[in-house]
Design an enzyme around this catalytic site. Structure first.
Site, PDB file in Angstrom:
ATOM      1  N   ARG A 105       0.863  -1.180   0.000  1.00  0.00           N
ATOM      2  CA  ARG A 105       0.000   0.000   0.000  1.00  0.00           C
ATOM      3  C   ARG A 105       0.898   1.227   0.000  1.00  0.00           C
ATOM      4  O   ARG A 105       1.705   1.410   0.915  1.00  0.00           O
ATOM      5  CB  ARG A 105      -0.913  -0.032   1.232  1.00  0.00           C
ATOM      6  CG  ARG A 105      -1.697   1.240   1.404  1.00  0.00           C
ATOM      7  CD  ARG A 105      -2.746   1.178   2.517  1.00  0.00           C
ATOM      8  NE  ARG A 105      -3.353   2.487   2.595  1.00  0.00           N
ATOM      9  CZ  ARG A 105      -3.230   3.333   3.623  1.00  0.00           C
ATOM     10  NH1 ARG A 105      -2.575   2.976   4.727  1.00  0.00           N
ATOM     11  NH2 ARG A 105      -3.782   4.516   3.565  1.00  0.00           N
ATOM     12  N   HIS A 148      -2.714  11.016   0.944  1.00  0.00           N
ATOM     13  CA  HIS A 148      -2.222  10.709   2.288  1.00  0.00           C
ATOM     14  C   HIS A 148      -1.602  11.996   2.846  1.00  0.00           C
ATOM     15  O   HIS A 148      -0.411  12.048   3.168  1.00  0.00           O
ATOM     16  CB  HIS A 148      -1.226   9.545   2.246  1.00  0.00           C
ATOM     17  CG  HIS A 148      -1.055   8.836   3.563  1.00  0.00           C
ATOM     18  ND1 HIS A 148      -1.220   7.485   3.713  1.00  0.00           N
ATOM     19  CD2 HIS A 148      -0.727   9.301   4.787  1.00  0.00           C
ATOM     20  CE1 HIS A 148      -0.987   7.134   4.975  1.00  0.00           C
ATOM     21  NE2 HIS A 148      -0.685   8.228   5.644  1.00  0.00           N
ATOM     22  N   GLU A 193      -7.413   8.330   6.098  1.00  0.00           N
ATOM     23  CA  GLU A 193      -7.745   8.898   7.398  1.00  0.00           C
ATOM     24  C   GLU A 193      -8.262  10.331   7.334  1.00  0.00           C
ATOM     25  O   GLU A 193      -7.608  11.272   7.806  1.00  0.00           O
ATOM     26  CB  GLU A 193      -6.529   8.843   8.331  1.00  0.00           C
ATOM     27  CG  GLU A 193      -6.002   7.438   8.538  1.00  0.00           C
ATOM     28  CD  GLU A 193      -4.978   7.353   9.661  1.00  0.00           C
ATOM     29  OE1 GLU A 193      -4.599   8.401  10.201  1.00  0.00           O
ATOM     30  OE2 GLU A 193      -4.586   6.236  10.009  1.00  0.00           O
ATOM     31  N   ASN A 319      -7.650   1.531   9.633  1.00  0.00           N
ATOM     32  CA  ASN A 319      -6.365   1.670  10.335  1.00  0.00           C
ATOM     33  C   ASN A 319      -6.655   1.680  11.825  1.00  0.00           C
ATOM     34  O   ASN A 319      -7.459   2.495  12.305  1.00  0.00           O
ATOM     35  CB  ASN A 319      -5.679   3.001   9.974  1.00  0.00           C
ATOM     36  CG  ASN A 319      -5.295   3.080   8.506  1.00  0.00           C
ATOM     37  OD1 ASN A 319      -5.402   2.106   7.773  1.00  0.00           O
ATOM     38  ND2 ASN A 319      -4.841   4.248   8.073  1.00  0.00           N
ATOM     39  N   TYR A 321      -4.927   1.471  15.834  1.00  0.00           N
ATOM     40  CA  TYR A 321      -3.718   1.522  16.651  1.00  0.00           C
ATOM     41  C   TYR A 321      -3.936   1.304  18.144  1.00  0.00           C
ATOM     42  O   TYR A 321      -3.178   0.606  18.776  1.00  0.00           O
ATOM     43  CB  TYR A 321      -2.989   2.861  16.434  1.00  0.00           C
ATOM     44  CG  TYR A 321      -2.327   2.915  15.072  1.00  0.00           C
ATOM     45  CD1 TYR A 321      -1.088   2.336  14.867  1.00  0.00           C
ATOM     46  CD2 TYR A 321      -2.960   3.497  13.986  1.00  0.00           C
ATOM     47  CE1 TYR A 321      -0.485   2.341  13.621  1.00  0.00           C
ATOM     48  CE2 TYR A 321      -2.360   3.508  12.725  1.00  0.00           C
ATOM     49  CZ  TYR A 321      -1.128   2.933  12.545  1.00  0.00           C
ATOM     50  OH  TYR A 321      -0.540   2.923  11.326  1.00  0.00           O
ATOM     51  N   GLU A 377      -3.749  -0.450   7.915  1.00  0.00           N
ATOM     52  CA  GLU A 377      -2.599  -0.115   8.775  1.00  0.00           C
ATOM     53  C   GLU A 377      -2.826  -0.699  10.155  1.00  0.00           C
ATOM     54  O   GLU A 377      -3.905  -0.559  10.723  1.00  0.00           O
ATOM     55  CB  GLU A 377      -2.438   1.398   8.982  1.00  0.00           C
ATOM     56  CG  GLU A 377      -1.907   2.148   7.813  1.00  0.00           C
ATOM     57  CD  GLU A 377      -1.762   3.645   8.083  1.00  0.00           C
ATOM     58  OE1 GLU A 377      -1.576   4.051   9.254  1.00  0.00           O
ATOM     59  OE2 GLU A 377      -1.870   4.402   7.111  1.00  0.00           O
TER      60      GLU A 377
HETATM   61  C1  GCO Z   1      -1.809   7.325   9.537  1.00  0.00           C
HETATM   62  C2  GCO Z   1      -0.904   7.316   9.057  1.00  0.00           C
HETATM   63  C3  GCO Z   1       0.472   6.926   9.102  1.00  0.00           C
HETATM   64  C4  GCO Z   1       1.102   7.067  10.450  1.00  0.00           C
HETATM   65  C5  GCO Z   1       0.703   5.937  11.337  1.00  0.00           C
HETATM   66  C6  GCO Z   1       1.328   5.987  12.705  1.00  0.00           C
HETATM   67  O1  GCO Z   1      -2.461   7.000   8.457  1.00  0.00           O
HETATM   68  O2  GCO Z   1      -1.996   7.795  10.627  1.00  0.00           O
HETATM   69  O3  GCO Z   1      -1.343   6.848   7.842  1.00  0.00           O
HETATM   70  O4  GCO Z   1       0.910   7.854   8.192  1.00  0.00           O
HETATM   71  O5  GCO Z   1       2.447   7.088  10.295  1.00  0.00           O
HETATM   72  O6  GCO Z   1      -0.664   5.951  11.534  1.00  0.00           O
HETATM   73  O7  GCO Z   1       0.940   7.132  13.374  1.00  0.00           O
END
Ligand code: GCO
Length: 471
Positions: A105, A148, A193, A319, A321, A377
């Site tokens: 990606r 992005h 995002e 994505n 985290y 992600e």
């Molecule tokens: C995001 C981002 C990445 C970051 C990752 C870590 O989409 O937030 O696509 O660019 O680097 O999430 O923070």
């Protein structure tokens, strides 16, 4: 708190780092990850890796401007050189292929491929053509994100995402890219995002362009989503064989207590992080609760916009985290209540794999038309060091294993998840945190540009090799 191994419930034993034979990554035999059609890849983004910001006709982006502004990025870092991928792309793709990763990606830098009058910049386009052709030769599935976060500065100078016209300029850009690159792209994602672009860029000012006003955030979001909705039919027309979708970051919010006020706070957290994006995309409306949180911030919406935004999708990129524990702020919002004694990463983010499973299964219930999902992600930052030519990123190995297990649980609960991209292929420019935070499965020494494959990547590669060898 970061990397506090004592708090890791599933911490890899120390034997892992000493023994090349131990494999703390391999999924259990019944895991859906063993399915050969479950795509496993890695992700990057243009501004975070390419460098070469004023080469071959590339124009400035909002991130060039923002990172050059004192005090905006840790240590004054910028993406001017980054991983020098613009010059080293061939070796980087070889590295990706040598790890056996099946998907890549990447994102296209809008200011590299179009001039201010909307004319194509051949040199910039050729860079992506060469790269995508190489991926095709190597049999690697390409997921291409159009935006992005590196908005051309000349568009920001005319209001950026606060200006409705930017959505139409984005559709022109999508048109050019899909005419030029049709046949080389397996899946197009319009935006990465939009929450970060709208909220961090225009709502709290932590990201470019650095504006801070809730009203700006909701209007910027509307124009971002409109840009997405305008681009989808354009992509379909020019490149019918590919998949079309969008990538959203999602957040798990949990309540600090059973009180109704705290439960409401957790609900509002998820409205602000998830429903703000997913409701317009999948239901064609903004969640009204959002305007309880931010009274008086309703964006200006013209007739037909919501239908445009809700254009059917072939896939949704997710994505994920971390989770955020919240309580009521005593008024109409929420406040973070960081939990003690939990495992965290170098970013300070809590490691909470169940959040990914719970959000995915929740979305399946909330959105009857939830398209197939790719985890576009997932990953973590750690303060990785090269020691004797090796990087032992034990926390990342454990992190990936647990998050992939959460994805497997979601699949078993009926969510159609078709693939997973590690964030990131290599250490890179982590936005406001510059180069200090290392998210890669490959280490980058920024003084020499030397790449060193971390232990996590070796183990993923080993798994992919075993999976491929299965009959
Ligand atoms: C995001 C981002 C990445 C970051 C990752 C870590 O989409 O937030 O696509 O660019 O680097 O999430 O923070």
């Amino acid at each position: 708190m970061a990397n506090d191994a004592s708090a890791v419930s599933d911490a890899p034993s120390s034997a892992v780092s000493n023994s090349p034979l131990a494999d703390p990554f391999s999924p259990p035999a019944d895991s859906s990850l063993w399915r050969k059609n479950f795509l496993l890849g890695a992700a990057t983004a243009s501004y975070q890796i390419e460098g070469a910001v004023d080469e071959d006709g590339r124009l400035p982006s909002i991130w060039d401007t923002f990172s050059a502004t004192p005090g905006k990025v840790l240590a004054g870092d910028t993406g001017a050189v980054a991983c020098d991928h613009y010059h080293r792309w061939e070796a980087d793709i070889d590295m990706l292929a040598s790890l056996g990763l099946e998907g890549y990606r990447l994102s296209i830098a809008w200011p590299r491929v179009m001039d201010a009058a909307g004319r194509p910049n051949r040199k910039g386009l050729d860079f992506y053509k060469r790269l995508l052709n190489r991926l095709k030769e190597k049999g690697i599935t390409s997921f291409v994100t159009l935006y992005h976060w590196d908005l051309p500065q000349h568009l920001e100078d005319r209001g950026g995402w606060l200006n409705r016209d930017t959505a139409y300029r984005f559709a022109d850009y999508a048109d050019l890219m899909s005419r030029e690159l049709a046949g080389t792209v397996d899946a197009w994602a319009t935006l990465n995002e939009p929450w970060c672009s709208a909220y961090l860029g225009y709502g709290n000012g932590h990201h470019a362009p650095g504006l801070a006003n809730d009203r700006f955030a909701t209007q910027a979001m509307h124009h971002l989503l409109l840009a997405h909705g305008l681009a989808i039919p354009v992509l379909r027309g020019n490149d019918p064989a590919s998949q079309k979708g969008i990538v959203a970051n999602i957040g798990r919010g949990t309540a600090n207590s059973d009180s109704a006020a705290d439960q409401r706070a957790a609900h509002l957290f998820e409205v602000q992080h998830n429903a703000w994006i997913l409701d317009p995309l999948l239901k064609g409306e903004y969640p009204q609760d959002l305007f309880e949180l931010w009274p008086g911030t309703e964006p200006l919406v013209l007739d037909g916009d919501m239908q445009t935004i809700a254009a059917p999708l072939d896939f949704l990129g997710i994505n994920y985290y971390f989770r955020t524990n919240v309580a009521s702020d005593g008024a109409h919002g929420f406040r973070d209540v960081p939990l003690e004694g939990v495992e965290r990463t170098q970013m300070g983010w809590e490691v909470y794999p169940d959040g990914l499973r719970d959000l995915l299964t929740g979305f399946k219930k909330t959105y009857r038309n939830l398209p197939p999902v790719y985890i576009t992600e997932n990953g973590m930052a750690s303060d990785d060091k090269v020691i004797d030519g090796h990087v032992d990123d034990a926390q990342r190995i454990s992190f990936l294993k647990r998050h992939l297990a959460a994805v497997d649980q979601a699949i078993k609960a009926g969510v159609d998840v078709r693939g997973y991209f590690l964030w990131s292929l290599m250490d890179n420019f982590e936005w406001a945190f510059g180069y200090e935070r290392r998210f890669g499965v490959v280490h980058v020494d920024y003084s020499t540009q030397k790449r060193t494959v971390k232990r996590s990547a070796e183990l993923v590669a080993k798994f992919l090799k075993e999976r491929k060898a299965r009959v």
